[in-house]
Design a protein around this motif. Sequence first.
Motif, PDB file in Angstrom:
ATOM      1  N   ARG A 127       0.856  -1.198   0.000  1.00 37.41           N
ATOM      2  CA  ARG A 127       0.000   0.000   0.000  1.00 37.41           C
ATOM      3  C   ARG A 127       0.884   1.237   0.000  1.00 37.41           C
ATOM      4  O   ARG A 127       0.955   1.985   0.978  1.00 37.41           O
ATOM      5  CB  ARG A 127      -0.963  -0.090   1.163  1.00 37.41           C
ATOM      6  CG  ARG A 127      -1.798  -1.360   1.011  1.00 37.41           C
ATOM      7  CD  ARG A 127      -2.861  -1.466   2.022  1.00 37.41           C
ATOM      8  NE  ARG A 127      -4.114  -0.989   1.466  1.00 37.41           N
ATOM      9  CZ  ARG A 127      -5.262  -1.032   2.126  1.00 37.41           C
ATOM     10  NH1 ARG A 127      -5.297  -1.498   3.345  1.00 37.41           N
ATOM     11  NH2 ARG A 127      -6.366  -0.600   1.570  1.00 37.41           N
ATOM     12  N   SER A 138      -8.367  -1.470  -1.340  1.00 38.68           N
ATOM     13  CA  SER A 138      -8.973  -0.144  -1.162  1.00 38.68           C
ATOM     14  C   SER A 138     -10.217   0.016  -2.029  1.00 38.68           C
ATOM     15  O   SER A 138     -11.233   0.556  -1.581  1.00 38.68           O
ATOM     16  CB  SER A 138      -7.968   0.966  -1.503  1.00 38.68           C
ATOM     17  OG  SER A 138      -6.999   1.062  -0.498  1.00 38.68           O
ATOM     18  N   GLY A 181     -10.808   4.145   8.131  1.00 41.06           N
ATOM     19  CA  GLY A 181      -9.879   3.826   7.044  1.00 41.06           C
ATOM     20  C   GLY A 181     -10.621   4.050   5.735  1.00 41.06           C
ATOM     21  O   GLY A 181     -11.508   4.903   5.645  1.00 41.06           O
ATOM     22  N   VAL A 182     -10.305   3.244   4.730  1.00 43.13           N
ATOM     23  CA  VAL A 182     -10.905   3.455   3.409  1.00 43.13           C
ATOM     24  C   VAL A 182     -12.428   3.263   3.474  1.00 43.13           C
ATOM     25  O   VAL A 182     -13.195   4.115   3.013  1.00 43.13           O
ATOM     26  CB  VAL A 182     -10.278   2.483   2.379  1.00 43.13           C
ATOM     27  CG1 VAL A 182     -10.877   2.714   1.012  1.00 43.13           C
ATOM     28  CG2 VAL A 182      -8.761   2.657   2.348  1.00 43.13           C
ATOM     29  N   ASP A 202     -11.285   6.941  15.141  1.00 45.22           N
ATOM     30  CA  ASP A 202     -10.204   6.042  14.720  1.00 45.22           C
ATOM     31  C   ASP A 202      -8.996   6.404  15.576  1.00 45.22           C
ATOM     32  O   ASP A 202      -8.757   7.577  15.830  1.00 45.22           O
ATOM     33  CB  ASP A 202      -9.881   6.266  13.232  1.00 45.22           C
ATOM     34  CG  ASP A 202      -9.034   5.143  12.638  1.00 45.22           C
ATOM     35  OD1 ASP A 202      -9.546   4.424  11.753  1.00 45.22           O
ATOM     36  OD2 ASP A 202      -7.868   4.996  13.063  1.00 45.22           O
ATOM     37  N   ARG A 204      -5.885   6.307  14.873  1.00 46.73           N
ATOM     38  CA  ARG A 204      -4.733   6.891  14.172  1.00 46.73           C
ATOM     39  C   ARG A 204      -4.919   8.409  14.095  1.00 46.73           C
ATOM     40  O   ARG A 204      -5.921   8.894  13.542  1.00 46.73           O
ATOM     41  CB  ARG A 204      -4.605   6.295  12.767  1.00 46.73           C
ATOM     42  CG  ARG A 204      -4.195   4.834  12.785  1.00 46.73           C
ATOM     43  CD  ARG A 204      -4.032   4.249  11.400  1.00 46.73           C
ATOM     44  NE  ARG A 204      -5.263   4.230  10.647  1.00 46.73           N
ATOM     45  CZ  ARG A 204      -5.465   4.881   9.521  1.00 46.73           C
ATOM     46  NH1 ARG A 204      -4.506   5.601   8.990  1.00 46.73           N
ATOM     47  NH2 ARG A 204      -6.620   4.812   8.904  1.00 46.73           N
ATOM     48  N   GLU A 245     -12.059   3.449  25.056  1.00 53.32           N
ATOM     49  CA  GLU A 245     -12.773   3.658  23.785  1.00 53.32           C
ATOM     50  C   GLU A 245     -14.224   3.188  23.911  1.00 53.32           C
ATOM     51  O   GLU A 245     -15.160   3.874  23.474  1.00 53.32           O
ATOM     52  CB  GLU A 245     -12.055   2.900  22.659  1.00 53.32           C
ATOM     53  CG  GLU A 245     -12.669   3.178  21.294  1.00 53.32           C
ATOM     54  CD  GLU A 245     -11.944   2.477  20.154  1.00 53.32           C
ATOM     55  OE1 GLU A 245     -10.848   1.920  20.371  1.00 53.32           O
ATOM     56  OE2 GLU A 245     -12.504   2.498  19.046  1.00 53.32           O
TER      57      GLU A 245
HETATM   58  P1  NAD Z   1      -8.275  -1.584   7.797  1.00 50.27           P
HETATM   59  O1  NAD Z   1      -9.401  -2.080   6.982  1.00 50.27           O
HETATM   60  O2  NAD Z   1      -7.178  -2.515   8.159  1.00 50.27           O
HETATM   61  O3  NAD Z   1      -8.888  -1.008   9.175  1.00 50.27           O
HETATM   62  C1  NAD Z   1      -9.972  -0.112   9.157  1.00 50.27           C
HETATM   63  C2  NAD Z   1      -9.756   0.989  10.147  1.00 50.27           C
HETATM   64  O4  NAD Z   1      -9.906   0.488  11.485  1.00 50.27           O
HETATM   65  C3  NAD Z   1      -8.380   1.651  10.109  1.00 50.27           C
HETATM   66  O5  NAD Z   1      -8.537   3.017   9.803  1.00 50.27           O
HETATM   67  C4  NAD Z   1      -7.842   1.453  11.522  1.00 50.27           C
HETATM   68  O6  NAD Z   1      -7.070   2.557  11.979  1.00 50.27           O
HETATM   69  C5  NAD Z   1      -9.137   1.314  12.296  1.00 50.27           C
HETATM   70  N1  NAD Z   1      -9.007   0.759  13.661  1.00 50.27           N
HETATM   71  C6  NAD Z   1      -8.153  -0.188  14.139  1.00 50.27           C
HETATM   72  N2  NAD Z   1      -8.357  -0.373  15.463  1.00 50.27           N
HETATM   73  C7  NAD Z   1      -9.370   0.444  15.837  1.00 50.27           C
HETATM   74  C8  NAD Z   1     -10.033   0.720  17.054  1.00 50.27           C
HETATM   75  N3  NAD Z   1      -9.685   0.126  18.191  1.00 50.27           N
HETATM   76  N4  NAD Z   1     -11.020   1.637  17.042  1.00 50.27           N
HETATM   77  C9  NAD Z   1     -11.405   2.276  15.925  1.00 50.27           C
HETATM   78  N5  NAD Z   1     -10.801   2.069  14.729  1.00 50.27           N
HETATM   79  C10 NAD Z   1      -9.792   1.173  14.693  1.00 50.27           C
HETATM   80  O7  NAD Z   1      -7.616  -0.296   7.176  1.00 50.27           O
HETATM   81  P2  NAD Z   1      -7.659   0.250   5.668  1.00 50.27           P
HETATM   82  O8  NAD Z   1      -8.880   1.051   5.505  1.00 50.27           O
HETATM   83  O9  NAD Z   1      -7.418  -0.855   4.730  1.00 50.27           O
HETATM   84  O10 NAD Z   1      -6.389   1.220   5.634  1.00 50.27           O
HETATM   85  C11 NAD Z   1      -5.901   1.881   6.741  1.00 50.27           C
HETATM   86  C12 NAD Z   1      -4.831   2.854   6.292  1.00 50.27           C
HETATM   87  O11 NAD Z   1      -3.871   2.219   5.423  1.00 50.27           O
HETATM   88  C13 NAD Z   1      -5.316   4.012   5.448  1.00 50.27           C
HETATM   89  O12 NAD Z   1      -6.065   4.948   6.050  1.00 50.27           O
HETATM   90  C14 NAD Z   1      -3.959   4.484   4.944  1.00 50.27           C
HETATM   91  O13 NAD Z   1      -3.244   5.178   5.934  1.00 50.27           O
HETATM   92  C15 NAD Z   1      -3.288   3.202   4.612  1.00 50.27           C
HETATM   93  N6  NAD Z   1      -3.491   2.950   3.181  1.00 50.27           N
HETATM   94  C16 NAD Z   1      -2.534   3.411   2.315  1.00 50.27           C
HETATM   95  C17 NAD Z   1      -2.718   3.210   0.933  1.00 50.27           C
HETATM   96  C18 NAD Z   1      -1.688   3.675  -0.050  1.00 50.27           C
HETATM   97  O14 NAD Z   1      -0.892   4.526   0.259  1.00 50.27           O
HETATM   98  N7  NAD Z   1      -1.677   3.110  -1.256  1.00 50.27           N
HETATM   99  C19 NAD Z   1      -3.832   2.564   0.466  1.00 50.27           C
HETATM  100  C20 NAD Z   1      -4.804   2.132   1.382  1.00 50.27           C
HETATM  101  C21 NAD Z   1      -4.603   2.321   2.728  1.00 50.27           C
END
Ligand code: NAD
Length: 386
Positions: A127, A138, A181-182, A202, A204, A245
């Motif tokens: 990613r 994504s 996240g996404v 979230d 982060r 949380e």
């Molecule tokens: P994911 O599906 O693994 O997780 C979903 C979300 O759950 C994340 O935002 C995570 O922070 C959140 N989460 C984890 N524990 C939690 C808690 N206790 N309470 C509430 N929320 C919690 O994540 P995702 O959507 O696949 O991607 C996350 C991040 O990865 C993106 O936001 C980005 O920073 C990165 N990403 C980068 C790229 C790229 O650069 N090409 C592409 C996709 C994602």
Amino acid sequence: MNIAVPRETIPSETRVALTPAVVALLKREGHTVTVQAGAGLAAGFTDEAYVQAGATLLPTAAELYRSAELLVKVHPPAPRTELVHEADALPEGAIYMGFLNAFTQPEALHHLAGRKATVYALEFVPRITRAQSMDALSSMATVSGYKSVLLAAARLPKMFPLLMTAAGTITPAQVLILGAGVAGLQAIATARRLGAKVEAFDPRPAVREQVKSLGAAFVEMELPKDAETAGGYAKEMSPEFLVKEQEAIAARLPKMDVVIATAQVFGKRAPILVTVDMVKLMKPGAVIVDLAAEQGGNCELTQAGRTVETPGGVSIIGAVNLPATVPQDASLLYAKNLFNLIKHLFPKTGPAPEADDEIARGACAVRAGEIVHPALQGLKDKPASP
Ligand code: NAD
């Protein structure tokens, strides 16, 4: 190279790996494409459209697999009968590109390795910015985030927007998004477009501004200092943080109409954010859509693939494979992700990427029959079963 597109065989899977538009793009790249008759119908793509785009139709999966130099799918090859596995019909040394799901379906990995295949798993595409156009995780999370809100809206006994009518005022639905996240960010955007009042959380820190820029309120609480991995994923939160949380979420639940739960931690069970006792705080008619259902769920009551209704009248939807419920656009995005990966790995002009290219190396699960991805080393010795 001949690229083969079979019909998906998993029950209720309606997506197709390549759309006619992407077939035309691949032809321009110098490839030939064979498509199993009817492969795109459930997603709204006719056999005629594939033929017009330059594909050759083959009537059966057996012929299709035999023709494949590169097999593209959404789900990995699966058992056809107790004794026959789809992957075994591939020519020796062929390439497979698609989701691999090796931790839940290790038999596909072993059958592909048994055919001395080279496997590029879409969930392993790194990613990084350079690989964003190949990031099917994504793309599919975007579709899931959108559809989760529509599921909630369809189940909820009230409307989403603020409406001021001669017959009275309808107040907007209150929506809480857990994990931004996404999928979570797309859920916020969709709920806002429908007119809901949205709050999101979230752990982060970078997410706070993204949530606010979409018009939602960020649930403020003290965030852990090292919430994020170098790759941008959330780390697993401490039990102490999760308790805090849960308290912050519980304080909001009595007024919420909808909770969309998307919280996941890579490679771990999804964190429990809504306990059985917390669900009892919600109003009758309230809806929880749990997008983490297949990873164990963010709500203690979630059952993957089922909708549970509590005696208090709260519905908990254990959402599974939502992209297959929007197959046309999900296929469109997935096919473009595949096209960009194929173009990167097998360019028409110029050299193929170096062996140490981050995308080529990162996405490669199996090379000529050898399981090479570091995350799969623990699965190396599992015997193949049909
Ligand atoms: P994911 O599906 O693994 O997780 C979903 C979300 O759950 C994340 O935002 C995570 O922070 C959140 N989460 C984890 N524990 C939690 C808690 N206790 N309470 C509430 N929320 C919690 O994540 P995702 O959507 O696949 O991607 C996350 C991040 O990865 C993106 O936001 C980005 O920073 C990165 N990403 C980068 C790229 C790229 O650069 N090409 C592409 C996709 C994602």
